[in-house]
Design an enzyme around this catalytic site. Structure first.
Site, short mmCIF file in Angstrom:
data_model
loop_
_atom_site.label_atom_id
_atom_site.label_comp_id
_atom_site.label_asym_id
_atom_site.label_seq_id
_atom_site.Cartn_x
_atom_site.Cartn_y
_atom_site.Cartn_z
N GLN A 1 102.04 55.66 31.52
CA GLN A 1 101.61 55.85 30.13
C GLN A 1 101.37 54.49 29.47
OE1 GLN A 1 103.86 58.74 27.68
NE2 GLN A 1 104.89 59.31 29.58
P1 GTP Z 1 103.51 59.11 35.07
O1 GTP Z 1 104.93 59.17 35.50
O2 GTP Z 1 103.27 59.73 33.74
O3 GTP Z 1 102.95 57.72 35.15
O4 GTP Z 1 102.63 60.00 36.11
P2 GTP Z 1 102.67 59.97 37.72
O5 GTP Z 1 101.62 59.02 38.21
O6 GTP Z 1 104.05 59.74 38.21
O7 GTP Z 1 102.16 61.44 38.10
P3 GTP Z 1 103.06 62.67 38.63
O8 GTP Z 1 103.56 62.39 40.00
O9 GTP Z 1 104.02 63.03 37.58
O10 GTP Z 1 101.92 63.78 38.79
C1 GTP Z 1 101.13 64.22 37.69
C2 GTP Z 1 100.58 65.60 37.97
O11 GTP Z 1 99.63 65.56 39.03
C3 GTP Z 1 101.63 66.62 38.40
O12 GTP Z 1 101.33 67.85 37.80
C4 GTP Z 1 101.47 66.68 39.91
O13 GTP Z 1 101.85 67.93 40.44
C5 GTP Z 1 99.98 66.49 40.05
N1 GTP Z 1 99.59 65.91 41.35
C6 GTP Z 1 100.11 64.82 41.96
N2 GTP Z 1 99.49 64.58 43.12
C7 GTP Z 1 98.55 65.53 43.27
C8 GTP Z 1 97.56 65.82 44.29
O14 GTP Z 1 97.41 65.13 45.31
N3 GTP Z 1 96.75 66.89 44.07
C9 GTP Z 1 96.86 67.67 42.95
N4 GTP Z 1 96.03 68.70 42.84
N5 GTP Z 1 97.76 67.43 41.98
C10 GTP Z 1 98.60 66.38 42.13
#
Ligand code: GTP
Ligand code: MG
Length: 171
Positions: A62
């Site tokens: 974020q």
């Molecule tokens: P922050 O902690 O806010 O920086 O986000 P992050 O990069 O850690 O992302 P996070 O792992 O929380 O995933 C965000 C969303 O994307 C979640 O709803 C996951 O389920 C989804 N997601 C993650 N990887 C994939 C993927 O390879 N395919 C799909 N379709 N969704 C995904």
């Protein structure tokens, strides 16, 4: 047995790119979280590969937390940079954050490996890893080993290939 070498890995990328989902897949299944929520600040996670013991700093993507990233550059032995391949609108923002990272004084002279995950390849609108690589101008990275893997973090696809590459390039 032999003690595994301890390495620090910094996991960067925009919010919602899938960083925490990727790290969660790499952890032993008995310690993996059932539900993934947006990261506040950062989380520290640990897991092992065949030869290394990883400590991963899973940063929040974020915008209000991105200023935290640079505090961990000095002690990092490798970087994982995650991109949502389906988020075309924010690809320029991802590139800006990547460029800011690459030009930082604690990173620009350091030859640490950078592993990119072109994540969410399962989504219909996802760009190929080649296209993501072009949009981020990865060819311009001359002074660090880098590699890009297409991944689907939900199914865990592409993650092991990436981790194997990282393991081979950490000094
Ligand atoms: P922050 O902690 O806010 O920086 O986000 P992050 O990069 O850690 O992302 P996070 O792992 O929380 O995933 C965000 C969303 O994307 C979640 O709803 C996951 O389920 C989804 N997601 C993650 N990887 C994939 C993927 O390879 N395919 C799909 N379709 N969704 C995904
Ligand atoms: Mg997260």
């Amino acid at each position: 047995g032999l003690r595994k070498k301890e390495v620090n890995v910094l996991c960067l990328g925009l919010d919602n790119s899938g960083k925490t989902t990727i790290i969660n897949q790499l952890k032993p299944s008995n310690t993996a979280a059932q539900e993934i929520v947006p990261t506040i600040g950062f989380n520290i996670e640990k897991f092992k590969s065949s030869s290394l013991s990883f400590t991963v700093f899973d940063m929040s993507g974020q915008s209000r937390y991105r200023s935290l990233w640079e505090h961990y550059y000095k002690e990092s032995n490798a970087i994982i940079f995650v991109i949502d391949s389906s988020d075309k609108l924010r690809m320029v923002v991802a590139k800006e954050e990547l460029d800011t990272f690459l030009s930082h004084e604690d990173i620009c002279n350091k030859k640490i490996p950078v592993l990119f995950f072109a994540n969410k390849t399962d989504l219909r609108d996802a760009l190929s890893s080649v296209k993501v690589s072009q949009m981020l101008c990865l060819e311009n990275i001359k002074d660090k080993p880098w590699h890009i893997c297409a991944s689907n973090a939900i199914k865990g696809e592409g993650l092991q290939e990436g981790l194997d590459w990282l393991q081979d390039h950490i000094k």
